[in-house]
Design an enzyme around this catalytic site. Structure first.
Site, PDB file in Angstrom:
ATOM      1  N   GLU B  47       0.798  -1.232   0.000  1.00  0.00           N
ATOM      2  CA  GLU B  47       0.000   0.000   0.000  1.00  0.00           C
ATOM      3  C   GLU B  47       0.829   1.281   0.000  1.00  0.00           C
ATOM      4  O   GLU B  47       0.307   2.352  -0.276  1.00  0.00           O
ATOM      5  CB  GLU B  47      -1.001  -0.011   1.154  1.00  0.00           C
ATOM      6  CG  GLU B  47      -0.410  -0.082   2.551  1.00  0.00           C
ATOM      7  CD  GLU B  47      -0.250  -1.509   3.064  1.00  0.00           C
ATOM      8  OE1 GLU B  47      -0.152  -2.442   2.242  1.00  0.00           O
ATOM      9  OE2 GLU B  47      -0.212  -1.677   4.300  1.00  0.00           O
ATOM     10  N   ASN B  48       2.119   1.196   0.311  1.00  0.00           N
ATOM     11  CA  ASN B  48       2.923   2.415   0.216  1.00  0.00           C
ATOM     12  C   ASN B  48       3.093   2.851  -1.236  1.00  0.00           C
ATOM     13  O   ASN B  48       3.398   4.008  -1.500  1.00  0.00           O
ATOM     14  CB  ASN B  48       4.285   2.248   0.917  1.00  0.00           C
ATOM     15  CG  ASN B  48       5.048   1.038   0.466  1.00  0.00           C
ATOM     16  OD1 ASN B  48       4.490  -0.037   0.237  1.00  0.00           O
ATOM     17  ND2 ASN B  48       6.342   1.186   0.314  1.00  0.00           N
TER      18      ASN B  48
END
Lengths: 233, 219
Positions: B47-48
């Protein structure tokens, strides 16, 4: 071309005042504006509200500002791996607003895009939703979140030009691309600053209109938080 | 015999299907990537801001600018892409990611999950977990069935602050595979050598047992 270049980090950050709200890009220690953080320590500005996904580690990143008690309030999604942070939070010295990571990113993006608020399902039914308007869309509950309002946004990019155009590398794009242009003034520190015309306009991630000041950082330590490797057989 | 963490990861890996985009949480979920069948096409999202994550880099080839959501150095595979965090959660909210696998401290019989805060003790933050559980259609939780004191973590109602409500679809523990259905935890499989009685004792929430419960196939 409108030139955004400033000579140094001290020129870029010279008018930051006590009590202001500052966005800082990065995820963990990846893509943090490390030259600007060092300058904030030097400037001794205090009572800052910092919007940043994480709070650094004890001796690097925003941990350096925490050590000097320069931060009054942190708005983050994850603050583990920082003993000083935990101590200040539990003792009540530091105010902390924990925000889901996607909401945090979108609150930046909304500010960047001129949208005052948005609805997201993240946090519905949890303590994050307390005091927020809830509404049903397409049979699912959402909560209203507002765009951030910040005085400065400090981002770090891989390459930039004098017009303020930015290119990021790898996962260091993270919050940097969402925060550029999301505050009254955006400061970009880059590993390599080139004259306008050198970067291919097709490859620009953030156009220069989002950046008011740009400088090349003196040095980048680029510390790795979790060095994980495999062995060659 | 209760499963090891690796065995839990191996069992969950069987839930990963061809052409799935998968988000893996920190801890046991990260191990799942090691056990996914090699004859299917899967892409891992972090998700980064990366899609198409590969294995850890060889020693000396680490890049501080290429990490996963656990802040570990990673590599990318052919077809990979990088994007900013707002875009990343955009693809999560718009349900482009087919499967989310994450850890939990508690799960309740109606599918609530708690995994981010122990009031007065541990407050690290929710990271992306609240966004993931609120939007993902298919959520599998990897967790221990009981805590160190032997108390059940599969409850009627969660006691800890929630991460999301009514969102968990399946739970894989060291003792069992369970599906969340409207009536509670439906027992699907038991770990090799673990009896239905053992699982009953370890489950505080309503446990639904229908017919003969097969043993898990791990390998």
């Amino acid at each position: 071309m409108i030139n955004k270049k400033v000579a140094s980090v001290s020129d870029a950050l010279k008018d930051i005042q006590n009590g202001q709200t500052i966005m800082l890009g990065g995820f963990g220690l990846c893509g943090i504006p490390e030259n600007s953080i060092a300058e904030l320590v030097k400037l001794e500005v205090t009572d800052l509200t910092c919007i940043s996904n994480n709070a650094g580690v004890d001796d690097f990143g925003l941990g350096l500002l925490l050590q000097k008690r320069q931060i009054k309030k942190m708005i983050s999604s994850y603050v583990g791996e920082n003993a000083e942070f935990e101590r200040q939070m539990l003792s009540g010295e530091l105010e902390v607003e924990l925000t889901p990571q996607g909401t945090l990113a979108e609150k930046c993006r909304a500010a960047q895009a001129g949208i005052p608020a948005f609805f997201t399902p993240a946090g519905y039914g949890t303590e994050v939703a307390e005091g927020k308007e809830a509404r049903e869309f397409n049979g699912k509950m959402h909560i209203m979140e507002e765009a951030f309002k910040a005085d400065f946004s400090i981002v770090k990019a891989w390459k930039g030009d004098e017009a303020g155009n930015l290119i990021f590398k790898g996962t260091a794009r993270n919050f940097n691309a969402c925060m550029a242009g999301a505050a009254k003034i955006t400061i970009a520190e880059v590993e390599e600053l080139v004259p306008a015309g050198v970067l291919d306009p097709n490859q620009i991630h953030i156009p220069g209109i989002m950046v008011q000041r740009i400088f090349q950082g003196e040095k980048f330590e680029k510390r790795i938080e979790q060095r994980t490797v495999r062995q060659k057989n | 015999m209760a499963l090891t963490k690796e065995d839990i990861a191996k069992r969950i890996a069987k839930e990963v299907k061809d052409k799935y985009f998968v988000n893996l949480g920190i801890g046991i979920p990260t191990l799942v990537a090691n056990y996914v069948r090699e004859d299917i096409s899967v892409e891992f999202q972090s998700e980064n801001g990366v899609l198409g994550m590969g294995p850890f880099p060889f020693e000396g080839e680490e890049d501080a600018d290429v990490i996963n959501a656990g802040k570990q150095t990673i590599t990318t595979l052919p077809g990979a892409s990088f994007f900013d965090s707002a875009f990343s959660f955009g693809m999560i909210r718009s349900q482009k990611v087919d499967l989310t696998i994450l850890g939990a401290m508690e799960v309740s019989e109606n599918g609530d999950i708690a995994n981010w805060k122990i009031p007065g003790k541990m407050v690290k933050g929710m990271g992306g977990a609240m966004d993931l559980v609120a939007s993902a259609e298919n959520i599998i939780v990897a967790m221990m069935h009981v805590n160190k004191a032997g108390e059940s973590k599969l409850l009627k109602r969660c006691s800890l602050p929630l991460t999301g409500v009514g969102c968990v679809k399946k739970v894989v523990t060291e003792l069992a595979v369970l599906e969340i259905v409207p009536e509670g935890f439906k027992l699907l499989e038991r770990a090799p050598g673990v009896s239905v009685e053992d699982i009953k004792k370890a489950t505080e929430g309503n446990l639904i047992i229908e017919g003969t419960i097969p043993e898990m196939v791990i390998n």
